[in-house]
Design an enzyme around this catalytic site. Structure first.
Site, short mmCIF file in Angstrom:
data_model
loop_
_atom_site.label_atom_id
_atom_site.label_comp_id
_atom_site.label_asym_id
_atom_site.label_seq_id
_atom_site.Cartn_x
_atom_site.Cartn_y
_atom_site.Cartn_z
N ASP A 31 -7.15 -24.91 34.34
CA ASP A 31 -8.15 -24.18 35.13
C ASP A 31 -7.48 -23.59 36.36
O ASP A 31 -6.64 -24.22 37.01
CB ASP A 31 -9.28 -25.13 35.53
CG ASP A 31 -10.51 -24.39 36.01
OD1 ASP A 31 -11.52 -24.40 35.29
OD2 ASP A 31 -10.46 -23.78 37.10
N VAL A 97 -18.49 -18.39 33.31
CA VAL A 97 -17.75 -17.61 32.30
C VAL A 97 -18.48 -17.78 30.97
O VAL A 97 -18.59 -18.90 30.45
CB VAL A 97 -16.29 -18.07 32.19
CG1 VAL A 97 -15.57 -17.24 31.12
CG2 VAL A 97 -15.56 -17.93 33.53
N HIS A 101 -16.66 -23.06 26.87
CA HIS A 101 -15.43 -23.78 27.20
C HIS A 101 -15.77 -25.23 27.51
O HIS A 101 -16.81 -25.53 28.08
CB HIS A 101 -14.71 -23.14 28.38
CG HIS A 101 -15.61 -22.81 29.53
ND1 HIS A 101 -16.43 -21.71 29.54
CD2 HIS A 101 -15.82 -23.45 30.71
CE1 HIS A 101 -17.11 -21.66 30.68
NE2 HIS A 101 -16.76 -22.72 31.40
P1 5GP Z 1 -18.00 -22.75 34.20
O1 5GP Z 1 -18.64 -22.93 35.54
O2 5GP Z 1 -18.32 -21.42 33.58
O3 5GP Z 1 -18.27 -23.91 33.28
O4 5GP Z 1 -16.45 -22.81 34.48
C1 5GP Z 1 -15.59 -21.73 34.43
C2 5GP Z 1 -14.20 -22.21 34.84
O5 5GP Z 1 -13.26 -21.20 34.54
C3 5GP Z 1 -14.07 -22.51 36.34
O6 5GP Z 1 -13.66 -23.87 36.50
C4 5GP Z 1 -13.02 -21.51 36.80
O7 5GP Z 1 -12.18 -22.03 37.80
C5 5GP Z 1 -12.27 -21.17 35.52
N1 5GP Z 1 -11.71 -19.84 35.47
C6 5GP Z 1 -12.37 -18.67 35.74
N2 5GP Z 1 -11.56 -17.61 35.57
C7 5GP Z 1 -10.35 -18.11 35.18
C8 5GP Z 1 -9.10 -17.51 34.84
O8 5GP Z 1 -8.92 -16.29 34.86
N3 5GP Z 1 -8.08 -18.35 34.48
C9 5GP Z 1 -8.25 -19.70 34.44
N4 5GP Z 1 -7.17 -20.43 34.07
N5 5GP Z 1 -9.42 -20.31 34.73
C10 5GP Z 1 -10.45 -19.52 35.11
#
Ligand code: 5GP
Length: 116
Positions: A31, A97, A101
């Site tokens: 992440d 996102v 995931h």
């Molecule tokens: P959500 O809140 O959607 O469950 O988590 C999305 C996760 O994706 C977050 O922890 C954020 O830090 C991670 N994330 C968002 N954009 C990117 C990216 O471009 N690269 C990586 N490695 N992680 C990302």
């Protein structure tokens, strides 16, 4: 057709990312904003925006998320102490996102499951 996110670009290796595992079904990478000493995202290579979009066709890839999580947890040395797997869905969960995931977080005591 659902709109692609940055995660599809990561799967295709179009942007620099710390990919730690990839096969024909899933990709795992660190992440960008880790919330614990180990914070890895494991995603299906195919775009599924949210858990609400899951069908039986996705069972193989989504099952693979767990086998890869177990393998990575062992490799990261956190399997015995324990870790948490999190999948957010939509607004109330804080999903940002829209490509399903699984967060694999560990490396320290994680506290209660839910923030107040
Ligand atoms: P959500 O809140 O959607 O469950 O988590 C999305 C996760 O994706 C977050 O922890 C954020 O830090 C991670 N994330 C968002 N954009 C990117 C990216 O471009 N690269 C990586 N490695 N992680 C990302």
């Amino acid at each position: 057709m659902a709109e692609e996110t940055v995660f599809s670009k990561i799967v295709r290796r179009e942007i620099p990312t710390d990919i730690i595992y990839q096969d024909d079904l899933v990709t795992a990478f660190r992440d960008i904003s880790p919330q614990a000493p180990t914070h890895i995202l494991i995603i299906p290579n195919v775009l599924i925006p949210t858990v609400n979009d899951v069908t039986t066709e996705h069972e193989l890839a989504l099952g693979r998320l767990f086998t890869v999580a177990a393998k990575i947890a062992k490799e990261e040395g956190i399997a015995e102490d324990g870790y948490r797997l999190i999948v957010n869905c939509n607004r109330n969960s804080g999903q940002v996102v829209f490509h399903i995931h699984m967060h694999l977080v560990g490396g320290r005591p994680l506290g209660p499951l839910l923030a107040k």
